[in-house]
Design a protein around this motif. Structure first.
Motif, short mmCIF file in Angstrom:
data_model
loop_
_atom_site.label_atom_id
_atom_site.label_comp_id
_atom_site.label_asym_id
_atom_site.label_seq_id
_atom_site.Cartn_x
_atom_site.Cartn_y
_atom_site.Cartn_z
N LEU A 1 81.30 69.40 4.95
CA LEU A 1 82.07 69.80 3.79
C LEU A 1 83.44 70.29 4.24
O LEU A 1 83.56 71.01 5.23
CB LEU A 1 81.35 70.91 3.02
N GLY A 2 84.47 69.90 3.51
CA GLY A 2 85.81 70.40 3.78
C GLY A 2 86.04 71.72 3.09
O GLY A 2 85.45 72.01 2.04
N ASP A 3 86.90 72.56 3.68
CA ASP A 3 87.20 73.84 3.04
C ASP A 3 88.32 73.68 2.03
O ASP A 3 88.83 72.58 1.80
CB ASP A 3 87.52 74.91 4.09
N SER A 4 88.70 74.79 1.42
CA SER A 4 89.67 74.74 0.34
C SER A 4 91.06 74.30 0.79
O SER A 4 91.87 73.87 -0.02
CB SER A 4 89.78 76.12 -0.33
N THR A 5 91.34 74.40 2.10
CA THR A 5 92.66 73.99 2.59
C THR A 5 92.69 72.53 3.05
O THR A 5 93.75 71.95 3.16
CB THR A 5 93.09 74.88 3.77
N SER A 6 91.51 71.95 3.31
CA SER A 6 91.48 70.57 3.80
C SER A 6 91.20 69.57 2.70
O SER A 6 91.28 68.37 2.92
CB SER A 6 90.43 70.42 4.90
N VAL A 7 90.85 70.05 1.50
CA VAL A 7 90.59 69.18 0.36
C VAL A 7 91.44 69.64 -0.82
O VAL A 7 91.40 70.81 -1.20
CB VAL A 7 89.11 69.17 -0.04
N ILE A 8 92.22 68.73 -1.35
CA ILE A 8 93.10 69.06 -2.47
C ILE A 8 92.63 68.29 -3.69
O ILE A 8 92.42 67.07 -3.64
CB ILE A 8 94.55 68.67 -2.15
N THR A 9 92.43 68.99 -4.78
CA THR A 9 92.06 68.34 -6.04
C THR A 9 93.33 67.92 -6.78
O THR A 9 94.21 68.74 -7.04
CB THR A 9 91.23 69.29 -6.92
N VAL A 10 93.41 66.65 -7.07
CA VAL A 10 94.59 66.09 -7.72
C VAL A 10 94.22 65.58 -9.10
O VAL A 10 93.22 64.87 -9.26
CB VAL A 10 95.19 64.94 -6.88
N PRO B 1 90.39 63.35 1.90
CA PRO B 1 89.78 64.68 1.94
C PRO B 1 88.83 64.80 3.13
O PRO B 1 88.27 63.81 3.60
CB PRO B 1 89.01 64.76 0.62
N ALA B 2 88.65 66.02 3.63
CA ALA B 2 87.70 66.26 4.72
C ALA B 2 86.29 66.41 4.16
O ALA B 2 86.10 66.91 3.06
CB ALA B 2 88.10 67.52 5.50
N GLY B 3 85.31 65.97 4.94
CA GLY B 3 83.92 66.05 4.52
C GLY B 3 83.22 64.72 4.68
O GLY B 3 83.78 63.76 5.23
N THR B 4 81.98 64.65 4.21
CA THR B 4 81.20 63.41 4.24
C THR B 4 81.37 62.67 2.92
O THR B 4 81.09 63.23 1.86
CB THR B 4 79.72 63.71 4.49
N ALA C 1 87.60 64.67 9.12
CA ALA C 1 88.07 66.00 9.48
C ALA C 1 89.60 66.00 9.46
O ALA C 1 90.24 65.00 9.79
CB ALA C 1 87.56 66.41 10.87
N ALA C 2 90.16 67.15 9.07
CA ALA C 2 91.61 67.25 8.97
C ALA C 2 92.28 67.26 10.34
O ALA C 2 93.44 66.90 10.48
CB ALA C 2 91.99 68.50 8.18
N ARG C 3 91.55 67.67 11.39
CA ARG C 3 92.15 67.84 12.72
C ARG C 3 92.02 66.62 13.61
O ARG C 3 92.50 66.62 14.73
CB ARG C 3 91.51 69.04 13.41
N ARG C 4 91.34 65.58 13.15
CA ARG C 4 91.21 64.37 13.97
C ARG C 4 91.02 63.17 13.05
O ARG C 4 90.52 63.30 11.93
CB ARG C 4 90.03 64.49 14.93
N THR C 5 91.41 62.01 13.54
CA THR C 5 91.28 60.77 12.78
C THR C 5 89.95 60.12 13.10
O THR C 5 89.62 59.89 14.26
CB THR C 5 92.43 59.80 13.11
N GLY C 6 89.18 59.84 12.08
CA GLY C 6 87.88 59.20 12.28
C GLY C 6 88.02 57.70 12.45
O GLY C 6 89.09 57.11 12.19
#
Length: 528
Positions: free
Chosen positions: A275-284, A350-353, A373-378
């Motif tokens: 799960l991504g946290d509130s800073t790594s996932v933005i609701t648009v 967004p970060a997460g599964t 993940a926000a810190r690395r490219t999958g």
């Protein structure tokens, strides 16, 4: 289905107890467990890899064990091997492997397996050692690390393969009362960036099943929430087999996506969620441009974005790169197209599964789970291996004058709003749909779900029921399930969507349809 292996980068933090302490307790309770057998079995010592050289062999079971070799009997030599996740049938990355001398357990050697599951300790003196490993997988399975007593011979490099117990053994241990025709699902929920457990999370699994009652046969939607343990693990012992399931993880102030599961009978499947946290996932919130242009009440579309990236390759079964395939992340409006080499790159995810959907003309669509993940490219590799049969051409003849009149009615209703949503040919072109369900995927009040055949999609209205589908003024039975086979997006001039019976025009209430679950009316270019 293929079971993905865990990718949480937390192996070094899972050594809850020193190996020597755990081994001491196991040896005191059951010496035969530590001695093992001379021939490794899949899922225990030896994993599933075939040794390529001299193996660090478990000591031969005997009434009197041979004395330890003198510490100075030979020079130190390298020891290595592979750690396998026998549940997933894949190498286990990030496993902490430990060797502890049997005679002096303060003498220990440690290594961490790489992305291929391989580990290596460069210098170990010959002798008898306790061998084992730690990994979040063991915590999620709810089992103790397997420990083995091995003897390393002098003057020969040794290979020692380790692995988790196999699926049947784990299933019998963690869910001994599970019915034989049901499936078992387990795994963990962690932070998308650092892998830390999220104890306040829950797993939600949904599926549809037929229910027979005095009122008749109904299609009922089941929803099963499962709380996650404090260590981040979860376990579900009684799930329907051979049924299309949809699962996701939820937690306060965190976001993740939906993924699909299809579990065989008597199976044990591992599926981790991030799960991504509130800073790594933005609701648009996207504007409803069609409604704004037509002067109707706007119904915004909500999607997720973030700072994660994903690269990958799409190939056919024979390994050829597939150009022009469309890739899209479920729950986000980010999409892309593969190059001539079959490559793609997506950013702003967004970060997460989440589930990555891949579509190409002539192939069944495929959805694979990806952890971002926000810190690395999958990265991910997708193989489209199921070809679709080409349907024979269907010729529909109708009175052109009547079609022109009906299409004029569509244009008039679109101008007035009439309680529905209207998509013009220009609106469809902006969405770049490959099939018709693509055009409706982000339409409020309409859900696009798997149709239960293993490929293809169906549409559902609010409440999960199927809306009536009309094509050029004629109702099509089972049209909500077969929509992609009925008409191609390039042949459509307009679509009108009504989410409830109160808004449905009278002309769409006949032919056996009541419009109680809504109406999707499609107008082709033949009627213009």
């Amino acid at each position: 289905m293929a079971v993905p292996r865990s990718t949480h980068p937390t192996a070094s933090r899972t050594a809850r107890r020193p190996l020597v302490a755990l081994a001491a307790s196991l040896l005191a309770l059951a010496p035969s467990l530590a001695l093992g057998q001379a021939k490794p079995r899949p899922g225990t010592l030896g994993g599933t890899a075939r040794p390529t050289g001299p193996v660090a062999r478990p000591a031969t079971p005997a009434r009197t064990a041979p004395p330890p070799l003198p510490a100075d009997s030979a020079r130190p030599l390298p020891v290595g091997g592979i750690v396998m996740d026998s549940v997933a049938g894949a190498p286990l990355a990030g496993a902490t492997v430990q060797l502890a001398a049997e005679a002096d357990r303060t003498i220990t050697h440690t290594a961490v397996s790489d992305s291929t599951g391989r580990w290596r300790i460069p210098a170990v003196k010959p002798g008898r050692y306790l061998a084992g490993f730690f990994h979040p997988t063991l915590d999620a399975l709810g089992i103790e690390p397997p420990v083995h007593l091995v003897q390393i011979m002098p003057d020969t490099a040794a290979r020692l393969d380790l692995g988790t117990p196999g699926p049947l053994a784990v299933r019998a241990k963690v869910c001994p009362q599970a019915p034989s025709d049901r499936a078992v699902l387990l795994g963990s929920v962690g932070d998308a960036d650092d892998g830390d457990p999220i104890p306040e999370a829950k797993i939600v699994i949904t599926w549809s099943e037929m229910r027979i009652s005095e009122e008749g046969v109904r299609n009922v939607k089941r929803r099963l929430p499962v709380r996650v343990r404090p260590d981040g693990g979860y376990l579900v012992c009684d799930l329907p087999a051979d049924v299309d399931l949809v699962a996701n993880a939820e937690a306060p102030k965190r976001r993740g996506g939906l993924i699909e599961l299809h579990l065989p009978p008597r199976s044990l499947t591992r599926r981790d969620f991030a799960l991504g946290d509130s800073t790594s996932v933005i609701t648009v919130v996207l504007p409803d441009t069609a409604a704004a242009r037509e002067g109707r009440l706007q119904q915004p579309i909500t999607v997720a974005r973030g700072n994660a990236g994903l690269t990958g390759t799409v190939r056919t079964r024979d390994g050829r790169p597939l150009q022009g395939a469309r890739v899209q992340l479920w729950g986000s409006d980010v999409m892309g197209t593969t190059t001539e080499a079959g490559n793609f790159a997506l950013s702003g995810l967004p970060a997460g599964t989440y589930a990555l959907e891949v579509r190409a003309i002539g192939y069944a669509p495929k959805r694979v789970p990806v952890t971002l993940a926000a810190r690395r490219t999958g990265s991910v590799g997708v193989v489209l291996d199921e070809r679709l049969n080409t349907l024979q051409s269907v010729v529909v003849q109708a009175d052109r004058t009547k079609l022109q009149k009906d299409f004029t009615g569509f244009s008039e209703r679109a101008k007035r709003g009439m309680g529905g949503r209207f998509l013009t040919e220009e609106d469809l072109a902006k969405r770049s749909p490959i099939v018709m369900t693509d055009a409706l995927r982000t339409t409020p009040g309409i859900s696009v779900v798997p149709n239960g055949t293993g490929f293809g999609y169906a549409i559902q209205g609010r409440g999960g029921c199927a809306p009536d589908v009309w094509v050029d003024g004629m109702r099509v039975f089972d049209g909500a399930t077969d929509l992609d086979q009925l008409v191609r997006p390039t042949d459509v001039a307009g679509v009108e969507i009504y989410n409830g019976a109160a808004a449905v025009p009278a002309q769409f209430m006949g032919a056996g349809g009541g419009g109680g679950c809504g109406v999707v009316a499609i107008w082709t270019k033949r009627g213009r």
